[in-house]
Design a protein around this motif. Structure first.
Motif, short mmCIF file in Angstrom:
data_model
loop_
_atom_site.label_atom_id
_atom_site.label_comp_id
_atom_site.label_asym_id
_atom_site.label_seq_id
_atom_site.Cartn_x
_atom_site.Cartn_y
_atom_site.Cartn_z
N SER A 143 46.35 43.72 50.27
CA SER A 143 47.03 44.73 51.06
C SER A 143 47.86 45.58 50.10
O SER A 143 48.70 45.04 49.37
N PRO A 144 47.58 46.89 50.03
CA PRO A 144 48.32 47.70 49.05
C PRO A 144 49.75 47.95 49.49
O PRO A 144 50.03 48.12 50.67
N ARG A 145 50.66 47.96 48.53
CA ARG A 145 52.06 48.24 48.87
C ARG A 145 52.19 49.73 49.18
O ARG A 145 51.36 50.55 48.75
N THR A 146 53.22 50.07 49.92
CA THR A 146 53.43 51.49 50.21
C THR A 146 54.69 52.01 49.53
O THR A 146 55.05 53.16 49.69
N GLY A 147 55.36 51.13 48.75
CA GLY A 147 56.53 51.59 48.02
C GLY A 147 56.99 50.53 47.04
O GLY A 147 56.66 49.36 47.19
N GLY A 148 57.74 50.96 46.03
CA GLY A 148 58.29 50.02 45.06
C GLY A 148 57.27 49.64 44.00
O GLY A 148 56.20 50.22 43.91
N THR A 149 57.65 48.62 43.20
CA THR A 149 56.71 48.15 42.19
C THR A 149 56.44 46.68 42.41
O THR A 149 57.25 45.96 42.99
N LEU A 150 55.27 46.26 41.95
CA LEU A 150 54.87 44.86 42.08
C LEU A 150 54.01 44.51 40.88
O LEU A 150 53.12 45.28 40.50
N ARG A 151 54.32 43.39 40.26
CA ARG A 151 53.49 42.89 39.16
C ARG A 151 53.14 41.45 39.46
O ARG A 151 54.02 40.66 39.81
N VAL A 152 51.87 41.13 39.35
CA VAL A 152 51.43 39.75 39.51
C VAL A 152 50.69 39.36 38.24
O VAL A 152 49.76 40.06 37.82
N LEU A 153 51.14 38.28 37.62
CA LEU A 153 50.59 37.86 36.32
C LEU A 153 50.63 39.03 35.33
O LEU A 153 49.71 39.22 34.53
N GLY A 154 51.67 39.82 35.45
CA GLY A 154 51.85 40.94 34.53
C GLY A 154 51.00 42.16 34.83
O GLY A 154 51.06 43.15 34.09
N MET A 155 50.21 42.10 35.89
CA MET A 155 49.32 43.23 36.21
C MET A 155 49.73 43.89 37.52
O MET A 155 50.37 43.27 38.37
N ASP A 156 49.30 45.13 37.68
CA ASP A 156 49.59 45.87 38.90
C ASP A 156 48.45 45.67 39.90
O ASP A 156 47.31 46.01 39.60
N PRO A 157 48.75 45.12 41.08
CA PRO A 157 47.68 44.89 42.07
C PRO A 157 46.90 46.17 42.41
O PRO A 157 45.72 46.10 42.73
N GLN A 158 47.58 47.29 42.32
CA GLN A 158 46.92 48.55 42.68
C GLN A 158 45.73 48.85 41.75
O GLN A 158 44.72 49.39 42.18
N THR A 159 45.90 48.50 40.47
CA THR A 159 44.86 48.86 39.50
C THR A 159 44.06 47.64 39.02
O THR A 159 42.97 47.79 38.50
N HIS A 160 44.60 46.43 39.19
CA HIS A 160 43.92 45.25 38.65
C HIS A 160 43.69 44.19 39.73
O HIS A 160 43.69 43.00 39.43
N GLY A 161 43.49 44.64 40.96
CA GLY A 161 43.29 43.70 42.07
C GLY A 161 42.30 42.59 41.76
O GLY A 161 42.65 41.40 41.84
N PRO A 162 41.05 42.93 41.40
CA PRO A 162 40.07 41.86 41.16
C PRO A 162 40.49 40.90 40.04
O PRO A 162 40.32 39.69 40.18
N ALA A 163 41.07 41.44 38.97
CA ALA A 163 41.47 40.58 37.85
C ALA A 163 42.57 39.62 38.27
O ALA A 163 42.60 38.45 37.84
N ILE A 164 43.47 40.09 39.12
CA ILE A 164 44.52 39.19 39.62
C ILE A 164 43.92 38.17 40.58
O ILE A 164 44.18 36.97 40.46
N ARG A 165 43.09 38.65 41.49
CA ARG A 165 42.51 37.74 42.48
C ARG A 165 41.68 36.64 41.82
O ARG A 165 41.57 35.53 42.36
N ALA A 166 41.09 36.95 40.67
CA ALA A 166 40.30 35.94 39.96
C ALA A 166 41.17 34.76 39.53
O ALA A 166 40.67 33.65 39.36
#
Ligand SMILES: Nc1ncnc2c1ncn2[C@@H]1O[C@H](COP(=O)(O)OP(=O)(O)OP(=O)(O)O)[C@@H](O)[C@H]1O
Ligand SMILES: [Mg+2]
Lengths: 278, 316
Positions: B63-86
């Protein structure tokens, strides 16, 4: 390092085993999963996609055909040979529309396997592509079964059938692509697909030269014919089996179907994304 | 599995700044900040509709965020969704298992999406069925399994890629007490092996058992943050005196006991008196001729913190 043991157990880095695969492999993996589902349920599926068109061919081609003696449009072939290619197309399209409709909506809504898949590295676009390829695979199996069985009836006039089968599958794919997009924006309980079959697919089959040439239709019906993908498919499939189509119209029919496929795919990828990523 | 690799990574596994989620005109998450460290067990608490699942789904990159910043495992879900989900595991609030496949097939097919080999998922499925105590149902279809078994399978499925971060949205809702304790033990083991756990729950005992740190959300905002013990210390007194009355009559006694406690909470059938020494308070209550149906002295729990912060009980 060995001094700080408790803290170490807590912070031993874990390395996940998952990885991101390329788009083609992603689609292949998804199709593999669909295959493991199909292996459990293939019997019920085979009837609707393989046997039904054959029953039609038997009843219409042999039964009704015995009454259509020397119809002026037949020009030396039997009625069975006349409708075998077009029944192939309408059978394939019917299967395509069914497979692209309810099962796809179910993926979002009831079975929810699409929702589960997009939590993995697979993207909604890859999911769409895999589903379309899967339908193409299913249509190909149906086409081959139909082709072989119709051959036993003597429904084919020559080797052109080898081209007719992929062309029919192509027509089916051109119909499946936009129907999948439609399924992805359908909110209700799936009644829309009944309406789609009744008010779109059925008229398209009837006004498409499936059972008789379209020049027998009154003039005002012709625009309906022109927008029917089944007609374009019929023309192509008849051309390769029975001949009699010059290259330019053939190109036109093919382009119509290509345009439908491409538009459907663009819309489908988009609508899958929009339905799944919220 | 390569869990023994050397090296220690202490960068935040998840960090959110001003994180927001809007659905059309409704803002479900209204700007939250938090960090989750590697190896930590982090809990999201909050009443229904607080925005817990919306937050979890943003972390899960579904689910894409609509504001603010978010990093998961150092990556941005917006641009690295599949790599994070892996690299993460997700257990959604509602199970979406494939009901028409067997337990084993559910695990194997799901693992394939992570690019794992057939041989690998075959072994992994056996291991996970053991983990979830579903080995004896391995080749049964999922449909007829009990709700708790399905839940356990959903959790096992979330582990198929040996995730570094496991997201659990109400993992034990619908489990019987025994299954819950079993699951807590399993989750604890995962944590020991270095997996970061992020979970939501409506059970305060679960939060106390599992979470190193938690946040309480309400109305799309974080209203408190800390360790379970820290939160209790900060937002509640050491002890609580519960006075039980016939439902509806409890409000009559509020004025009589109000000054005996730091704070009085009025529940439908009870008054909760927050105080340092509940026994002493109980004695003074009886001096004032307040005669409850029963009374109970207990320590403060997260439930009390929750009540204070949200005005609601944890399970509603
Ligand atoms: N897809 C959606 N479209 C519109 N509104 C949504 C959507 N998903 C969630 N919401 C709304 O966002 C708010 C927060 O929902 P969310 O599921 O995050 O709450 P929650 O804290 O997980 O609650 P619960 O404890 O009941 O699971 C709710 O008011 C909900 O109605
Ligand atoms: Mg929720």
């Amino acid at each position: 390092m060995a001094t700080d043991t408790p803290r170490q157990t807590l912070t031993t880095p874990v390395r996940a085993t998952g990885s991101v695969v390329g788009p083609w492999r992603a689609m292949a993996l998804r199709m593999e999963v669909l295959w493991s589902w199909y292996r459990r349920y293939w019997r019920a599926n085979l009837y609707s996609s393989g046997l039904q068109p054959l029953l039609f061919l038997g009843a219409m081609g042999l039964g009704l055909g015995s009454q259509v003696k020397d119809g002026s449009f037949l020009g030396g072939i039997t009625y069975l040979q006349y409708i075998a290619p077009s029944l192939l197309v309408s059978g394939i399209v019917a299967t395509a529309v069914n497979e692209a409709g309810h099962p796809v909506l179910s993926g979002f809504k009831w079975k929810q396997d699409y929702v589960a898949v997009v939590a993995t590295p697979i993207t909604p676009q890859q999911l769409y592509g895999a589903q379309l390829l899967w339908i193409v695979l299913r249509l190909s199996i149906s086409a081959v079964i139909y082709g072989l069985a119709a051959a036993l009836f003597g429904a084919w006039t020559g080797p052109g059938v080898l081209l007719a089968l992929p062309l029919a599958v192509f027509t089916g794919a051109a119909c499946a692509a936009p129907v999948m997009a439609f399924a992805a924006v359908t909110r209700g309980e799936g009644h829309a697909f009944v309406a789609l079959n009744r008010f779109v697919v059925l008229p398209m089959t009837l006004f498409a030269g499936t059972f008789f040439p379209v020049d027998r239709l009154p003039g005002p019906c012709l625009p309906l014919v022109w927008i029917s993908p089944i007609w374009h498919g019929n023309e192509l499939v008849r051309a390769v089996t029975l001949g009699g189509l010059s290259p330019l119209p053939a190109l036109g029919h093919a382009l119509f179907l290509v345009a439908m496929l491409v538009t459907g795919m663009l819309a489908g990828r988009r609508s899958f994304y929009r339905r799944l990523v919220i | 599995m390569s869990r023994t690799e050397a090296g220690f990574d202490d960068t935040a596994v998840v960090s959110a700044r001003g994180l927001k989620k809007r659905f059309d005109s409704f803002e479900a998450v209204r700007g939250i900040d938090f960090e989750v460290a590697r190896g930590e067990a982090f809990g999201l608490l909050g009443p229904n509709g607080a925005g817990k699942s919306s937050t979890m789904r943003m972390i899960a990159c579904t689910s894409p965020r609509t504001g603010g910043t978010l990093r998961v495992l150092g990556m941005d879900p917006q641009t690295h969704g599949p790599a994070i989900r892996a690299r993460i595991g997700t257990v959604p609030q509602t199970d979406n298992l494939d009901m028409e496949l067997t337990v084993r097939q559910n695990l194997q097919t799901y693992g394939r999406y992570f690019g794992l080999s057939r041989a690998h998922v075959r072994d992994k499925a056996v291991e996970l069925m053991e983990f979830a105590r579903l080995s004896d149902r391995a080749d049964d279809e999922v449909q007829p399994l009990s709700g708790g078994m399905k839940r356990r399978l959903a959790i096992a499925r979330g582990l198929v890629n040996d995730p570094e971060v496991l997201l659990l949205d109400e993992p034990t809702t619908g489990l019987d007490p025994q299954a819950r304790h079993l699951l807590w033990e399993r989750l604890f083991r995962l944590k020991q092996s270095g997996v970061t756990l992020i979970l939501t729950t409506h059970y305060m005992d679960e939060a106390e058992q599992l979470c190193d740190r938690l946040v309480v959300m309400d109305g799309g905002l974080i209203v408190a943050e800390g360790s379970p013990a820290g939160l209790i210390e900060q937002y509640s007194t050491r002890e609580v005196l519960e006075l039980r009355f016939h439902p509806g009559t409890q409000t009559r006694y509020v004025s009589a006991v109000e000054d005996l406690a730091e704070r009085v909470e009025v529940l439908p059938d009870r008054l909760l008196l927050y105080t340092k020494n509940a026994d002493a308070t109980a004695a003074r209550v009886s001096e004032r001729d307040v005669r409850p149906l029963s009374s109970l002295v207990r320590r403060s729990t997260l439930e009390d913190v929750f009540l204070r912060l949200t005005g609601r009980t944890l399970v509603d």
